[in-house]
Design a protein around this motif. Structure first.
Motif, PDB file in Angstrom:
ATOM      1  N   PRO A  93       8.799  -8.449  24.350  1.00  0.00           N
ATOM      2  CA  PRO A  93       8.728  -9.837  25.151  1.00  0.00           C
ATOM      3  C   PRO A  93      10.156 -10.554  25.256  1.00  0.00           C
ATOM      4  CG  PRO A  93       7.322  -9.929  23.314  1.00  0.00           C
ATOM      5  CD  PRO A  93       8.377  -8.841  22.876  1.00  0.00           C
ATOM      6  N   ALA A  94      11.165 -10.225  24.476  1.00  0.00           N
ATOM      7  CA  ALA A  94      12.538 -10.651  24.647  1.00  0.00           C
ATOM      8  C   ALA A  94      13.079 -10.029  25.727  1.00  0.00           C
ATOM      9  CB  ALA A  94      13.417 -10.555  23.413  1.00  0.00           C
ATOM     10  N   LEU A  95      12.989  -8.850  26.076  1.00  0.00           N
ATOM     11  CA  LEU A  95      13.615  -8.214  27.392  1.00  0.00           C
ATOM     12  C   LEU A  95      13.020  -8.517  28.381  1.00  0.00           C
ATOM     13  CD1 LEU A  95      15.342  -5.996  28.235  1.00  0.00           C
ATOM     14  CD2 LEU A  95      13.426  -4.345  28.009  1.00  0.00           C
ATOM     15  N   TRP A  96      11.776  -9.071  28.409  1.00  0.00           N
ATOM     16  CA  TRP A  96      10.894  -9.476  29.556  1.00  0.00           C
ATOM     17  C   TRP A  96      11.558 -10.797  29.987  1.00  0.00           C
ATOM     18  CZ3 TRP A  96       7.590 -13.635  30.546  1.00  0.00           C
ATOM     19  CH2 TRP A  96       6.949 -13.541  31.783  1.00  0.00           C
ATOM     20  N   MET A  97      11.672 -11.560  29.100  1.00  0.00           N
ATOM     21  CA  MET A  97      12.218 -12.947  29.389  1.00  0.00           C
ATOM     22  C   MET A  97      13.510 -13.034  29.756  1.00  0.00           C
ATOM     23  SD  MET A  97      10.458 -15.638  26.659  1.00  0.00           S
ATOM     24  CE  MET A  97      10.887 -16.991  27.462  1.00  0.00           C
ATOM     25  N   ALA A  98      14.461 -12.144  28.958  1.00  0.00           N
ATOM     26  CA  ALA A  98      15.549 -11.977  29.497  1.00  0.00           C
ATOM     27  C   ALA A  98      15.837 -11.690  30.711  1.00  0.00           C
ATOM     28  CB  ALA A  98      16.391 -11.156  28.367  1.00  0.00           C
ATOM     29  N   SER A  99      15.177 -10.848  31.313  1.00  0.00           N
ATOM     30  CA  SER A  99      15.257  -9.999  32.730  1.00  0.00           C
ATOM     31  C   SER A  99      15.272 -11.308  33.913  1.00  0.00           C
ATOM     32  CB  SER A  99      14.086  -9.210  33.011  1.00  0.00           C
ATOM     33  OG  SER A  99      12.865  -9.798  33.275  1.00  0.00           O
ATOM     34  N   PHE A 100      14.621 -12.074  33.722  1.00  0.00           N
ATOM     35  CA  PHE A 100      14.705 -13.355  34.451  1.00  0.00           C
ATOM     36  C   PHE A 100      15.922 -14.092  34.552  1.00  0.00           C
ATOM     37  CE2 PHE A 100       9.958 -12.671  33.767  1.00  0.00           C
ATOM     38  CZ  PHE A 100       9.622 -12.716  34.667  1.00  0.00           C
ATOM     39  N   PHE A 101      16.485 -14.112  33.376  1.00  0.00           N
ATOM     40  CA  PHE A 101      18.019 -14.853  33.466  1.00  0.00           C
ATOM     41  C   PHE A 101      18.921 -13.943  33.707  1.00  0.00           C
ATOM     42  CE2 PHE A 101      15.239 -17.470  30.799  1.00  0.00           C
ATOM     43  CZ  PHE A 101      15.607 -18.936  31.016  1.00  0.00           C
ATOM     44  N   LEU A 102      19.008 -12.734  33.210  1.00  0.00           N
ATOM     45  CA  LEU A 102      19.965 -11.803  34.222  1.00  0.00           C
ATOM     46  C   LEU A 102      19.786 -11.789  35.686  1.00  0.00           C
ATOM     47  CD1 LEU A 102      19.269  -8.763  31.700  1.00  0.00           C
ATOM     48  CD2 LEU A 102      21.356 -10.419  31.848  1.00  0.00           C
ATOM     49  N   ASP A 103      18.651 -12.020  36.137  1.00  0.00           N
ATOM     50  CA  ASP A 103      18.586 -11.928  37.831  1.00  0.00           C
ATOM     51  C   ASP A 103      19.101 -13.110  38.183  1.00  0.00           C
ATOM     52  OD1 ASP A 103      17.051  -9.521  37.705  1.00  0.00           O
ATOM     53  OD2 ASP A 103      14.956 -10.552  37.985  1.00  0.00           O
ATOM     54  N   LEU A 104      19.188 -14.402  37.385  1.00  0.00           N
ATOM     55  CA  LEU A 104      19.790 -15.663  37.748  1.00  0.00           C
ATOM     56  C   LEU A 104      21.283 -15.493  37.626  1.00  0.00           C
ATOM     57  CD1 LEU A 104      17.305 -18.352  36.136  1.00  0.00           C
ATOM     58  CD2 LEU A 104      17.557 -17.627  38.597  1.00  0.00           C
ATOM     59  N   MET A 105      21.562 -14.813  36.641  1.00  0.00           N
ATOM     60  CA  MET A 105      22.899 -14.523  36.397  1.00  0.00           C
ATOM     61  C   MET A 105      23.522 -13.860  37.614  1.00  0.00           C
ATOM     62  SD  MET A 105      23.635 -13.404  32.316  1.00  0.00           S
ATOM     63  CE  MET A 105      23.043 -14.497  31.034  1.00  0.00           C
ATOM     64  N   ASP A 106      22.826 -12.952  38.333  1.00  0.00           N
ATOM     65  CA  ASP A 106      23.461 -11.921  39.401  1.00  0.00           C
ATOM     66  C   ASP A 106      23.698 -13.016  40.762  1.00  0.00           C
ATOM     67  OD1 ASP A 106      23.197  -9.708  37.943  1.00  0.00           O
ATOM     68  OD2 ASP A 106      21.321  -9.017  38.840  1.00  0.00           O
ATOM     69  N   ARG A 107      23.070 -14.237  40.627  1.00  0.00           N
ATOM     70  CA  ARG A 107      23.075 -15.076  41.907  1.00  0.00           C
ATOM     71  C   ARG A 107      24.557 -15.780  41.888  1.00  0.00           C
ATOM     72  NH1 ARG A 107      17.428 -18.393  42.285  1.00  0.00           N
ATOM     73  NH2 ARG A 107      16.057 -16.638  42.115  1.00  0.00           N
ATOM     74  N   GLY A 108      24.953 -16.177  40.519  1.00  0.00           N
ATOM     75  CA  GLY A 108      26.393 -16.573  40.200  1.00  0.00           C
ATOM     76  C   GLY A 108      26.216 -18.342  40.263  1.00  0.00           C
ATOM     77  N   GLY A 109      26.911 -18.815  39.411  1.00  0.00           N
ATOM     78  CA  GLY A 109      27.071 -20.193  39.403  1.00  0.00           C
ATOM     79  C   GLY A 109      25.811 -20.828  38.687  1.00  0.00           C
TER      80      GLY A 109
END
Length: 211
Positions: A93-109
């Protein structure tokens, strides 16, 4: 397009709550705590916070905030039903949740939650000028070798829906539909709002042995 059997991809539709209030509150707290622990496990050096908002239609909405080392704030929301499913059935579950935040990081800012439209006219403008064309673009990019039908329709039970399907499939289910309010909800939670209907399209391909 000739529509055969239509699959309504409504996994995130609100479900009737038959849980007693006290048990529901305990469950909400457990999910909030588990969500924060999962994110802290994946982002050890960042600040994690979380809160629960009660939505009239969707019930408890879990909103988590990640303040990363560079000072950017990333915010993402989840439905209670999907968190329950992930913590009960997902191996990580931690990897699943983290994936959404990694996507947000890719946007920058900073990536904060979008402001909800304040009236129907503004909501229609967001849907027509951003949500629908973005979904169509992303869906067609996901299946570059296929002709993909994408259009708005009206469903008596769910109201306005976005339909997508494969004209090349002529026997059986060849189209899926996602209520526009679900697409809007994903958008307002800082989620990939095209993903649910893309998942439905992959299920259609699997049903026909195309994957």
């Amino acid at each position: 397009m000739t529509t055969n059997n239509v699959e309504n991809t409504n996994e995130t539709e609100p479900q009737p709550q038959a849980i007693p209030d006290e048990e529901l509150q305990r469950l909400i707290q457990v999910l909030l705590d588990n969500g924060m622990k999962a994110l802290r496990f994946k982002f050890e050096n960042d600040e994690v916070d979380g809160q629960v908002m009660m939505h009239e239609l969707y019930g408890p909405i879990f909103v988590f905030k990640l303040e990363v080392k560079d000072g950017n704030n990333l915010v993402c929301g989840f439905f209670m039903r999907e968190l329950l499913n992930v913590f009960q059935n997902n191996e990580d579950p931690a990897l699943w949740m983290a994936s959404f935040f990694l996507d947000l990081m890719d946007r920058g800012g900073d990536q904060l939650l979008p402001s909800p439209p304040q009236n129907e006219e503004l909501a229609k403008a967001v849907i027509d000028s951003y949500l629908v064309p973005t979904c169509a673009k992303v869906i067609r990019e996901e299946f570059p070798d296929e002709q993909v039908y994408v259009d708005l329709d009206f469903n008596e039970e769910h109201g306005p829906v976005l339909e997508a399907g494969f004209p090349s499939i002529s026997d059986g289910n060849n189209i899926c539909a996602m209520p526009i309010h679900i697409i809007m909800a994903h958008y307002l939670l800082n989620r990939d709002f095209a993903e649910p209907i893309i998942q439905g399209l992959y299920r259609i391909r699997e049903e026909h042995g195309l994957e």
